[in-house]
Design a protein around this motif. Structure first.
Motif, short mmCIF file in Angstrom:
data_model
loop_
_atom_site.label_atom_id
_atom_site.label_comp_id
_atom_site.label_asym_id
_atom_site.label_seq_id
_atom_site.Cartn_x
_atom_site.Cartn_y
_atom_site.Cartn_z
N ASP A 17 0.87 -1.18 0.00
CA ASP A 17 0.00 0.00 0.00
C ASP A 17 0.91 1.23 0.00
O ASP A 17 1.43 1.62 1.05
CB ASP A 17 -0.88 -0.07 1.26
N SER A 18 1.11 1.82 -1.18
CA SER A 18 2.07 2.93 -1.25
C SER A 18 1.56 4.14 -0.48
O SER A 18 2.34 4.90 0.10
CB SER A 18 2.37 3.30 -2.70
N GLY A 19 0.24 4.33 -0.43
CA GLY A 19 -0.33 5.45 0.32
C GLY A 19 0.04 5.38 1.79
O GLY A 19 0.21 6.41 2.46
N ALA A 20 0.18 4.15 2.32
CA ALA A 20 0.52 3.99 3.74
C ALA A 20 1.90 4.58 4.04
O ALA A 20 2.15 5.07 5.14
CB ALA A 20 0.46 2.52 4.14
N LEU A 21 2.80 4.55 3.04
CA LEU A 21 4.13 5.14 3.26
C LEU A 21 4.04 6.67 3.31
O LEU A 21 4.71 7.30 4.12
CB LEU A 21 5.10 4.68 2.17
N THR B 45 3.92 11.36 7.00
CA THR B 45 3.11 12.45 7.55
C THR B 45 2.96 12.30 9.07
O THR B 45 3.07 13.28 9.82
CB THR B 45 1.71 12.43 6.89
N LEU B 46 2.74 11.07 9.51
CA LEU B 46 2.58 10.81 10.94
C LEU B 46 3.84 11.20 11.72
O LEU B 46 3.76 11.86 12.76
CB LEU B 46 2.29 9.31 11.14
N VAL B 47 4.99 10.83 11.18
CA VAL B 47 6.25 11.17 11.85
C VAL B 47 6.43 12.69 11.89
O VAL B 47 6.80 13.26 12.93
CB VAL B 47 7.44 10.49 11.12
N GLN B 48 6.09 13.35 10.79
CA GLN B 48 6.28 14.81 10.75
C GLN B 48 5.30 15.51 11.70
O GLN B 48 5.64 16.52 12.32
CB GLN B 48 6.12 15.31 9.30
N ARG C 114 -4.46 6.06 9.71
CA ARG C 114 -5.80 6.36 9.14
C ARG C 114 -6.47 7.53 9.85
O ARG C 114 -7.63 7.85 9.56
CB ARG C 114 -6.73 5.13 9.26
N SER C 115 -5.81 8.17 10.79
CA SER C 115 -6.46 9.24 11.56
C SER C 115 -6.79 10.44 10.67
O SER C 115 -6.17 10.65 9.62
CB SER C 115 -5.53 9.70 12.70
N GLY C 116 -7.76 11.23 11.12
CA GLY C 116 -8.17 12.42 10.37
C GLY C 116 -7.02 13.41 10.23
O GLY C 116 -6.86 14.04 9.19
N GLU C 117 -6.22 13.52 11.27
CA GLU C 117 -5.08 14.44 11.25
C GLU C 117 -4.11 14.09 10.11
O GLU C 117 -3.67 14.95 9.36
CB GLU C 117 -4.34 14.28 12.57
N VAL C 118 -3.79 12.79 10.02
CA VAL C 118 -2.88 12.34 8.96
C VAL C 118 -3.55 12.54 7.59
O VAL C 118 -2.94 13.05 6.65
CB VAL C 118 -2.47 10.87 9.18
N THR C 119 -4.82 12.16 7.50
CA THR C 119 -5.52 12.26 6.21
C THR C 119 -5.56 13.70 5.71
O THR C 119 -5.41 13.95 4.51
CB THR C 119 -6.96 11.69 6.35
N ARG C 120 -5.72 14.65 6.63
CA ARG C 120 -5.77 16.07 6.22
C ARG C 120 -4.41 16.57 5.72
O ARG C 120 -4.34 17.41 4.83
CB ARG C 120 -6.27 16.94 7.37
N SER D 118 -1.87 14.90 1.76
CA SER D 118 -1.82 15.35 0.35
C SER D 118 -0.65 16.30 0.14
O SER D 118 0.00 16.28 -0.91
CB SER D 118 -3.11 16.06 -0.06
N LEU D 119 -0.39 17.14 1.16
CA LEU D 119 0.72 18.08 1.07
C LEU D 119 2.05 17.32 0.97
O LEU D 119 2.90 17.60 0.12
CB LEU D 119 0.73 19.01 2.29
N VAL D 120 2.21 16.35 1.87
CA VAL D 120 3.46 15.56 1.89
C VAL D 120 3.65 14.82 0.57
O VAL D 120 4.77 14.70 0.06
CB VAL D 120 3.43 14.60 3.10
N ALA D 121 2.53 14.37 -0.01
CA ALA D 121 2.60 13.60 -1.27
C ALA D 121 2.97 14.48 -2.47
O ALA D 121 3.26 13.96 -3.54
CB ALA D 121 1.28 12.89 -1.53
N THR D 122 2.97 15.81 -2.29
CA THR D 122 3.41 16.67 -3.41
C THR D 122 4.92 16.90 -3.40
O THR D 122 5.45 17.50 -4.31
CB THR D 122 2.75 18.08 -3.35
N MET D 123 5.61 16.42 -2.35
CA MET D 123 7.05 16.70 -2.23
C MET D 123 7.85 15.68 -3.04
O MET D 123 7.82 14.48 -2.74
CB MET D 123 7.46 16.66 -0.75
#
Ligand code: DC
Length: 241
Positions: free
Chosen positions: A44-48, A53-56, A101-107, A110-115
């Protein structure tokens, strides 16, 4: 020059099935099920992206100030371990499935995925997994960027209302009301817009609209396609469900 030469050599003879599509199109659960049926591993690439995001988030809550360098400074804490036919991200060695899967991570994801540097890091981890096992990888750009030479590429789509309805049933454990579905549809459409640049259907992908399909039907279609392209029609290692 072949753009696919690097990933091919990296994964040796391992089969790669790429499943891409927008948020809540059922990619992950379908990919997991297909992997089980074929005795492959699910990636699941999205999980990475979520793990980065979770670590940040733990390092800084000021999302607007995050830079690529900040995020990349934290990813060394993330492992990617094979457990029960799925590669799962860990943080500091711990399983963080629920937090991902938390709301905080989900919000924020998308930003992290643009880097670009984060995308390169995720792609490297995913390719490493494929160097070890036959894999079913789900994401947004697996068939276009990560494995342009995948053995099979599937692009899953579904009507946003139906995606919202399925997501709410999963989250609430009951049938949602129409106003609830309308609100969630809005969230999903906004997420689609944020992720649009990354979500690309490969020219040679098989498009499957799951709006009127059961998950079992989707899985059966993809398993049949996979067996056709990998010439393993008599694969008896399949596990039901
Ligand atoms: O599929 P998901 O909701 O877990 O994805 C999380 C985020 O990562 C989402 O913003 C899309 C992004 N993503 C991506 O850009 N490329 C991928 N291959 C997988 C996910």
């Amino acid at each position: 020059m072949s753009v696919s030469s690097t990933p091919t050599s990296a994964r040796g003879n391992h089969v790669v099935i790429a499943i891409d599509g927008p948020a809540a199109s059922g990619k992950s659960s379908t990919a997991q099920w297909v992997a089980r049926r074929l005795s492959y591993f699910h990636v699941d690439s999205g999980a990475l992206y979520r793990a980065a995001t979770l670590v940040q988030l733990a390092r800084s809550a000021a999302i607007d100030e995050w830079t690529e360098a900040d995020v990349l400074a934290g990813v060394s804490r993330i492992g990617f371990v094979a457990a029960e036919h799925t590669f799962v991200p860990t943080v500091g060695g711990a399983n963080v499935d629920e937090e991902l899967r938390s709301g905080e991570v989900t919000r924020a994801v998308s930003l992290v995925a643009t880097m670009p540097g984060v995308r390169a890091w995720v792609n490297e981890r995913v390719r490493q997994a494929a160097a070890l096992q036959h894999v079913v990888v789900d994401g947004r750009d697996i068939g276009t960027v990560v494995f342009p030479d995948a053995d099979l590429k599937v692009f899953l789509v579904a009507d946003p209302w139906e995606r919202a309805r399925r997501r709410l049933i999963q989250r609430l454990g009951r049938h949602p009301t129409d106003p609830e579905i309308a609100e969630e549809t809005d969230v999903i459409v906004r997420r689609d817009a944020r992720d649009a640049t990354q979500t690309v259907q490969a020219a040679d992908a098989v498009l499957i609209d799951t709006t009127y399909l059961t998950q079992e039907d989707q899985v059966e279609r993809i398993v049949a396609l996979a067996r056709a392209v990998t010439h393993r029609p008599d694969d008896t290692s399949a596990v039901d469900g």
